[in-house]
Motif scaffolding. Structure first.
Motif, mmCIF file in Angstrom:
data_model
loop_
_atom_site.group_PDB
_atom_site.id
_atom_site.type_symbol
_atom_site.label_atom_id
_atom_site.label_comp_id
_atom_site.label_asym_id
_atom_site.label_seq_id
_atom_site.Cartn_x
_atom_site.Cartn_y
_atom_site.Cartn_z
ATOM 1 N N GLN A 23 0.831 -1.206 0.000
ATOM 2 C CA GLN A 23 0.000 0.000 0.000
ATOM 3 C C GLN A 23 0.865 1.256 0.000
ATOM 4 O O GLN A 23 0.574 2.230 -0.713
ATOM 5 C CB GLN A 23 -0.920 -0.004 1.215
ATOM 6 C CG GLN A 23 -2.027 -1.039 1.177
ATOM 7 C CD GLN A 23 -2.870 -1.015 2.447
ATOM 8 O OE1 GLN A 23 -3.407 0.021 2.845
ATOM 9 N NE2 GLN A 23 -2.963 -2.152 3.108
ATOM 10 N N VAL A 24 1.919 1.249 0.813
ATOM 11 C CA VAL A 24 2.821 2.401 0.875
ATOM 12 C C VAL A 24 3.492 2.631 -0.483
ATOM 13 O O VAL A 24 3.555 3.760 -0.989
ATOM 14 C CB VAL A 24 3.895 2.199 1.965
ATOM 15 C CG1 VAL A 24 4.963 3.286 1.877
ATOM 16 C CG2 VAL A 24 3.263 2.209 3.352
ATOM 17 N N ALA A 25 4.008 1.554 -1.087
ATOM 18 C CA ALA A 25 4.684 1.667 -2.382
ATOM 19 C C ALA A 25 3.715 2.124 -3.471
ATOM 20 O O ALA A 25 4.088 2.913 -4.349
ATOM 21 C CB ALA A 25 5.316 0.327 -2.762
ATOM 22 N N GLU A 26 2.491 1.649 -3.415
ATOM 23 C CA GLU A 26 1.473 2.069 -4.384
ATOM 24 C C GLU A 26 1.205 3.568 -4.258
ATOM 25 O O GLU A 26 1.104 4.288 -5.264
ATOM 26 C CB GLU A 26 0.180 1.287 -4.158
ATOM 27 C CG GLU A 26 -0.954 1.642 -5.109
ATOM 28 C CD GLU A 26 -0.666 1.269 -6.550
ATOM 29 O OE1 GLU A 26 -1.146 1.987 -7.454
ATOM 30 O OE2 GLU A 26 0.045 0.268 -6.768
ATOM 31 N N ASN A 27 1.114 4.052 -3.031
ATOM 32 C CA ASN A 27 0.891 5.487 -2.815
ATOM 33 C C ASN A 27 2.073 6.317 -3.297
ATOM 34 O O ASN A 27 1.888 7.411 -3.855
ATOM 35 C CB ASN A 27 0.619 5.769 -1.336
ATOM 36 C CG ASN A 27 -0.778 5.347 -0.902
ATOM 37 O OD1 ASN A 27 -1.642 5.083 -1.740
ATOM 38 N ND2 ASN A 27 -1.005 5.278 0.384
ATOM 39 N N CYS A 28 3.273 5.817 -3.096
ATOM 40 C CA CYS A 28 4.458 6.529 -3.585
ATOM 41 C C CYS A 28 4.419 6.651 -5.108
ATOM 42 O O CYS A 28 4.752 7.700 -5.674
ATOM 43 C CB CYS A 28 5.739 5.802 -3.158
ATOM 44 S SG CYS A 28 6.161 5.995 -1.410
ATOM 45 N N ALA A 29 4.020 5.563 -5.775
ATOM 46 C CA ALA A 29 3.924 5.592 -7.233
ATOM 47 C C ALA A 29 2.878 6.604 -7.691
ATOM 48 O O ALA A 29 3.089 7.348 -8.652
ATOM 49 C CB ALA A 29 3.590 4.195 -7.762
ATOM 50 N N HIS A 131 9.311 1.780 -10.192
ATOM 51 C CA HIS A 131 10.165 0.602 -10.021
ATOM 52 C C HIS A 131 10.238 0.162 -8.555
ATOM 53 O O HIS A 131 10.362 -1.044 -8.284
ATOM 54 C CB HIS A 131 11.556 0.879 -10.577
ATOM 55 C CG HIS A 131 11.580 1.064 -12.066
ATOM 56 N ND1 HIS A 131 11.068 0.138 -12.933
ATOM 57 C CD2 HIS A 131 12.045 2.094 -12.840
ATOM 58 C CE1 HIS A 131 11.213 0.558 -14.179
ATOM 59 N NE2 HIS A 131 11.797 1.749 -14.145
ATOM 60 N N ILE A 132 10.140 1.106 -7.636
ATOM 61 C CA ILE A 132 10.078 0.739 -6.221
ATOM 62 C C ILE A 132 8.815 -0.091 -5.963
ATOM 63 O O ILE A 132 8.848 -1.115 -5.268
ATOM 64 C CB ILE A 132 10.072 1.997 -5.318
ATOM 65 C CG1 ILE A 132 11.470 2.622 -5.267
ATOM 66 C CG2 ILE A 132 9.567 1.679 -3.912
ATOM 67 C CD1 ILE A 132 12.505 1.783 -4.528
ATOM 68 N N ARG A 133 7.696 0.353 -6.530
ATOM 69 C CA ARG A 133 6.441 -0.399 -6.371
ATOM 70 C C ARG A 133 6.590 -1.822 -6.919
ATOM 71 O O ARG A 133 6.158 -2.790 -6.280
ATOM 72 C CB ARG A 133 5.308 0.322 -7.086
ATOM 73 C CG ARG A 133 3.960 -0.421 -6.999
ATOM 74 C CD ARG A 133 2.867 0.339 -7.725
ATOM 75 N NE ARG A 133 3.161 0.453 -9.151
ATOM 76 C CZ ARG A 133 2.430 1.156 -10.014
ATOM 77 N NH1 ARG A 133 1.373 1.823 -9.586
ATOM 78 N NH2 ARG A 133 2.755 1.198 -11.283
#
Length: 215
Positions: A23-29, A131-133
């Motif tokens: 969820q955190v990575a999705e929000n960052c994207a 790419h982080i996501r």
């Protein structure tokens, strides 16, 4: 049976950490994508609309990060090292913080973001967060190591490109901008945007450490 294989038997069945990290990575994207909208919009008030979206996503990530730390204190058995969970949560939170800081400074300083440096930084930030996501999603089962390693290599390349963009932007700024105040404002924005790519690389390094230990 190796120690790592033995530990995997006792992984939490609900995989709560993976769900939170994803969820955190999705929000960052999403924040990276909206940041491109910020720098594409020349109207101050319209930019504020996009910045509010980024702010909301950043606040959501703060809550998710708090949940990760809460779960870390609550669960004795974790999917990977407790320190790595803490480092990954912190590095992802830093990405969100610096994206939000970049967006805020553009309107706070009332600069025109129609600037080659800001435009390029926004593109690199969006790519880095994407790419982080990808890498974070693959941590759940670590079955497709190629996807993870390719994402990590791309993140490293993006950080190197951002260093070059920063140098060229500063050189161009001092050569073409006669207003000293504008130089100071834009230089600070460049620094914060470049820092986002640094934070993406930090998260990438944590992920690399995790897959070395557990893949």
């Amino acid at each position: 049976m190796s120690l790592n294989s033995f530990l995997k038997i006792f992984m939490p069945k609900n995989r709560v950490f993976f769900e939170l990290f994803e969820q955190v990575a999705e929000n960052c994207a999403k924040m990276g994508t909206v940041l491109k909208d910020v720098v594409a919009e020349i109207d101050f008030d319209k930019r504020a609309y996009y910045i509010k979206q980024i702010e909301d996503l950043e606040h959501a990530n703060d809550e998710l990060t708090h949940s990760i730390f809460t779960e870390l204190g609550r669960n004795f058995i974790t999917p990977f090292d407790r320190e790595d969970i803490h480092y990954l949560a912190t590095s992802l939170d830093d990405i969100a913080d610096y994206i939000y800081a970049s967006a805020k400074k553009i309107n706070f300083y009332r600069v025109n973001p129609n600037d080659m440096g800001m435009q390029k930084f926004a593109e690199l930030i969006e790519q880095g967060a994407f790419h982080i996501r990808t890498a974070v999603k693959e941590l759940r089962d670590m079955k497709n190591m190629r996807n993870i390693t390719e994402a990590l290599v791309k993140i490293n390349s993006i950080e190197n490109q951002a260093d070059d963009v920063f140098d060229m932007s500063i050189e161009r700024l001092f050569a073409t901008e006669p207003d000293a105040k504008e130089v100071i404002k834009k230089r600070e924005i460049y620094q914060v945007m470049e820092m986002v790519t640094d934070k993406c690389e930090d998260a990438s390094n944590v992920i690399e450490s995790i897959i070395i230990k557990y893949a």
